[in-house]
Design a protein around this motif. Sequence first.
Motif, PDB file in Angstrom:
ATOM      1  N   VAL A 178       0.830  -1.209   0.000  1.00 47.28           N
ATOM      2  CA  VAL A 178       0.000   0.000   0.000  1.00 47.28           C
ATOM      3  C   VAL A 178       0.860   1.253   0.000  1.00 47.28           C
ATOM      4  CG1 VAL A 178      -2.040  -1.042   1.045  1.00 47.28           C
ATOM      5  CG2 VAL A 178      -0.255  -0.104   2.541  1.00 47.28           C
ATOM      6  N   GLY A 179       2.143   1.102   0.294  1.00 45.43           N
ATOM      7  CA  GLY A 179       3.068   2.232   0.277  1.00 45.43           C
ATOM      8  C   GLY A 179       3.301   2.726  -1.138  1.00 45.43           C
ATOM      9  N   GLY A 180       3.869   3.914  -1.224  1.00 42.70           N
ATOM     10  CA  GLY A 180       4.009   4.535  -2.540  1.00 42.70           C
ATOM     11  C   GLY A 180       5.421   5.037  -2.801  1.00 42.70           C
ATOM     12  N   ILE A 181       6.422   4.228  -2.417  1.00 47.12           N
ATOM     13  CA  ILE A 181       7.812   4.632  -2.633  1.00 47.12           C
ATOM     14  C   ILE A 181       8.486   3.543  -3.462  1.00 47.12           C
ATOM     15  CG2 ILE A 181      10.008   5.228  -1.536  1.00 47.12           C
ATOM     16  CD1 ILE A 181       8.457   5.991   0.977  1.00 47.12           C
ATOM     17  N   VAL A 182       8.797   3.876  -4.699  1.00 46.18           N
ATOM     18  CA  VAL A 182       9.284   2.843  -5.616  1.00 46.18           C
ATOM     19  C   VAL A 182      10.542   2.158  -5.077  1.00 46.18           C
ATOM     20  CG1 VAL A 182      10.553   4.502  -7.069  1.00 46.18           C
ATOM     21  CG2 VAL A 182       9.887   2.293  -8.012  1.00 46.18           C
ATOM     22  N   GLY A 183      11.425   2.937  -4.468  1.00 50.75           N
ATOM     23  CA  GLY A 183      12.679   2.364  -3.959  1.00 50.75           C
ATOM     24  C   GLY A 183      12.459   1.275  -2.921  1.00 50.75           C
ATOM     25  N   ASN A 184      11.345   1.351  -2.194  1.00 51.25           N
ATOM     26  CA  ASN A 184      11.072   0.355  -1.153  1.00 51.25           C
ATOM     27  C   ASN A 184      10.313  -0.853  -1.678  1.00 51.25           C
ATOM     28  OD1 ASN A 184      12.186   2.264   0.461  1.00 51.25           O
ATOM     29  ND2 ASN A 184      10.368   2.699   1.674  1.00 51.25           N
ATOM     30  N   ARG A 185       9.911  -0.796  -2.959  1.00 48.87           N
ATOM     31  CA  ARG A 185       9.086  -1.868  -3.526  1.00 48.87           C
ATOM     32  C   ARG A 185       9.831  -2.699  -4.567  1.00 48.87           C
ATOM     33  NH1 ARG A 185       3.378  -0.676  -3.729  1.00 48.87           N
ATOM     34  NH2 ARG A 185       3.368  -1.151  -5.939  1.00 48.87           N
ATOM     35  N   LYS A 186      10.710  -2.045  -5.328  1.00 52.38           N
ATOM     36  CA  LYS A 186      11.180  -2.694  -6.555  1.00 52.38           C
ATOM     37  C   LYS A 186      12.135  -3.871  -6.317  1.00 52.38           C
ATOM     38  CE  LYS A 186      14.867   0.647  -7.350  1.00 52.38           C
ATOM     39  NZ  LYS A 186      15.251   1.857  -8.047  1.00 52.38           N
ATOM     40  N   GLN A 187      12.746  -3.969  -5.124  1.00 50.51           N
ATOM     41  CA  GLN A 187      13.614  -5.127  -4.862  1.00 50.51           C
ATOM     42  C   GLN A 187      12.811  -6.366  -4.479  1.00 50.51           C
ATOM     43  OE1 GLN A 187      16.164  -3.341  -1.762  1.00 50.51           O
ATOM     44  NE2 GLN A 187      17.950  -4.149  -2.831  1.00 50.51           N
ATOM     45  N   PHE A 188      11.496  -6.176  -4.271  1.00 54.37           N
ATOM     46  CA  PHE A 188      10.707  -7.236  -3.647  1.00 54.37           C
ATOM     47  C   PHE A 188       9.486  -7.565  -4.507  1.00 54.37           C
ATOM     48  CE2 PHE A 188      12.478  -4.183  -0.522  1.00 54.37           C
ATOM     49  CZ  PHE A 188      13.540  -4.948  -0.089  1.00 54.37           C
ATOM     50  N   LEU A 189       8.502  -8.253  -3.915  1.00 55.09           N
ATOM     51  CA  LEU A 189       7.215  -8.387  -4.579  1.00 55.09           C
ATOM     52  C   LEU A 189       6.159  -7.784  -3.674  1.00 55.09           C
ATOM     53  CD1 LEU A 189       5.623 -10.887  -3.036  1.00 55.09           C
ATOM     54  CD2 LEU A 189       7.163 -12.262  -4.397  1.00 55.09           C
ATOM     55  N   THR A 190       5.047  -7.424  -4.276  1.00 55.78           N
ATOM     56  CA  THR A 190       3.996  -6.772  -3.495  1.00 55.78           C
ATOM     57  C   THR A 190       2.699  -7.566  -3.616  1.00 55.78           C
ATOM     58  OG1 THR A 190       3.580  -5.355  -5.395  1.00 55.78           O
ATOM     59  CG2 THR A 190       4.968  -4.443  -3.669  1.00 55.78           C
ATOM     60  N   LEU A 191       1.760  -7.278  -2.727  1.00 54.94           N
ATOM     61  CA  LEU A 191       0.490  -7.996  -2.723  1.00 54.94           C
ATOM     62  C   LEU A 191      -0.312  -7.689  -3.983  1.00 54.94           C
ATOM     63  CD1 LEU A 191      -0.864  -7.319   0.905  1.00 54.94           C
ATOM     64  CD2 LEU A 191       0.350  -9.348   0.068  1.00 54.94           C
ATOM     65  N   PRO A 192      -1.044  -8.664  -4.482  1.00 55.88           N
ATOM     66  CA  PRO A 192      -1.990  -8.367  -5.570  1.00 55.88           C
ATOM     67  C   PRO A 192      -3.208  -7.646  -4.992  1.00 55.88           C
ATOM     68  CG  PRO A 192      -2.184 -10.670  -4.909  1.00 55.88           C
ATOM     69  CD  PRO A 192      -1.090 -10.077  -4.057  1.00 55.88           C
ATOM     70  N   GLY A 193      -4.008  -7.057  -5.864  1.00 54.20           N
ATOM     71  CA  GLY A 193      -5.270  -6.457  -5.404  1.00 54.20           C
ATOM     72  C   GLY A 193      -5.080  -5.170  -4.628  1.00 54.20           C
ATOM     73  N   VAL A 194      -4.026  -4.442  -4.959  1.00 56.59           N
ATOM     74  CA  VAL A 194      -3.781  -3.158  -4.288  1.00 56.59           C
ATOM     75  C   VAL A 194      -3.790  -2.062  -5.346  1.00 56.59           C
ATOM     76  CG1 VAL A 194      -2.090  -1.791  -2.996  1.00 56.59           C
ATOM     77  CG2 VAL A 194      -2.424  -4.208  -2.439  1.00 56.59           C
ATOM     78  N   ASP A 195      -4.392  -0.942  -5.021  1.00 53.55           N
ATOM     79  CA  ASP A 195      -4.338   0.218  -5.922  1.00 53.55           C
ATOM     80  C   ASP A 195      -3.979   1.452  -5.095  1.00 53.55           C
ATOM     81  OD1 ASP A 195      -4.470   1.642  -8.285  1.00 53.55           O
ATOM     82  OD2 ASP A 195      -6.365   0.736  -8.908  1.00 53.55           O
ATOM     83  N   HIS A 196      -3.692   2.545  -5.780  1.00 48.30           N
ATOM     84  CA  HIS A 196      -3.194   3.732  -5.092  1.00 48.30           C
ATOM     85  C   HIS A 196      -3.919   4.999  -5.513  1.00 48.30           C
ATOM     86  CE1 HIS A 196       0.097   0.914  -4.456  1.00 48.30           C
ATOM     87  NE2 HIS A 196       0.493   1.684  -3.459  1.00 48.30           N
ATOM     88  N   LEU A 197      -4.175   5.843  -4.535  1.00 44.30           N
ATOM     89  CA  LEU A 197      -4.618   7.211  -4.813  1.00 44.30           C
ATOM     90  C   LEU A 197      -3.408   8.029  -5.251  1.00 44.30           C
ATOM     91  CD1 LEU A 197      -6.687   7.715  -1.531  1.00 44.30           C
ATOM     92  CD2 LEU A 197      -7.636   7.601  -3.846  1.00 44.30           C
ATOM     93  N   PRO A 198      -3.637   9.138  -5.954  1.00 44.88           N
ATOM     94  CA  PRO A 198      -2.497  10.026  -6.236  1.00 44.88           C
ATOM     95  C   PRO A 198      -2.058  10.731  -4.949  1.00 44.88           C
ATOM     96  CG  PRO A 198      -4.550  11.018  -6.996  1.00 44.88           C
ATOM     97  CD  PRO A 198      -4.904   9.644  -6.499  1.00 44.88           C
TER      98      PRO A 198
END
Length: 440
Positions: A156-176
Amino acid sequence: MLNPNLPNDLDAFWMPFTDNRGFKAAPRVFARARDMHYYTPEGRAVLDGTGGLWCVNAGHTRAPIVAAIKASAEEIDFAPQFQLGHPAAFSLATALAQITPAGLDRVFFTNSGSEAVDTALKIALAYQRAIGQGARTRLIGRARAYHGVNFGGISVGGIVGNRKQFLTLPGVDHLPHTYDRAEQAFSRGRPAWGAHLADALEDLVNLHGAETIAAVIVEPLSGSTGVLPPPVGYLERLREITRKHGILLIFDEVITGFGRCGAAFGAQAFGVTPDIMCVAKGLTNGAVPMGAAISAGFVQDAIIDAAAGGIVDFAHGYTYSGHPLAAAAGLATLRVYEEEGLFAKANALAPVWEDAFHALADVPGVVDIRSFGLVVGVELTPSGEGVGMRGRAVFRKAFDDGLLVRAAADTLCLSPPLIASAAQIGEMADKLKAAILAVG
Ligand SMILES: Cc1ncc(COP(=O)(O)O)c(C=O)c1O
């Protein structure tokens, strides 16, 4: 340098969120702390502009908190909390429920903010299932959000650097995210522009169907991505839309809790009550790790009511949930906040804080200053060496000159202990200005 009396193999400790190679080439170490200052092993004082890591709201090594920790450690080391209990955890939950917004009074203890976030997301899913809305599994976060480092939080976080080394949950979307420099630069407090950005939730409802969405999670004020106060009316609009569509609203108050925004929680400072709140950091003044997901009564009631008798109602918990040492630290911390009126003090100091830092508006390279309560972000243009390099250089220069600040890319963030004096606030602004000018 490091204490020569201790065996210090710098390689052995894989440091969190650190450029390990860079740090180990030039370590910066604190050996002790008292009130508003850290001290290096050589005894050099560093004024704490960041409350440690947004957590030491009552100032360092406060005597009543230290005494409570010592007494607890002598009395009991560990108490299992699964089908068993310890008095201090109940007392702390009760004390917390007295300062949370009305209706938010069911406290699930964790050991960190990250765990509080993942716990809150699981509570939201369990709640929807309990009320017969099991198809509501989608979670909505927001761009430029930080919700810790566990899988739910980075999803649910919105920081690419904290996400791209890993995998994230399906079924998640983001507000701007809610930041637009052209519309908001140098706003004092909440920017006037941006309430309409909450309407993006209606777009997500139209895209996915409300009946698939369990919860929306936001920081009332985003901290880690450079201090982004919510636009006037934004949180109200989000509350309205979530309520209309049966979506739970979660506030991640890990930074905004415990006086940072001039009230006990951001929810009160901004006048909007969520259904679940995540807290940590200032809960124990940073002295012992602890967090909590605090739910509205109707959320917990639904989950408990849906469970058959004798069955665990919520299959979640940590060995150290409600640990006696942390609970003792939390109780002592809440007492200090109350006895010293620190939330009201932060509110009273906020104009002094705002004036001190907004005076840096004309410093070359400063492109925005964002503040609310006792938190500020001073944003610089990136240097030619790349995004974040100027911010880091200012952090290093300020540290060398006796001020601790935090660099979020090229935004210097400050969030001092709430015991700061007006003179110390002035010193922080002066030292930050000098560091920015010196780095150029
Ligand atoms: C808003 C927010 N949520 C969650 C966290 C994660 O907390 P922790 O580092 O205790 O896991 C943080 C940490 O800075 C935070 O700012």
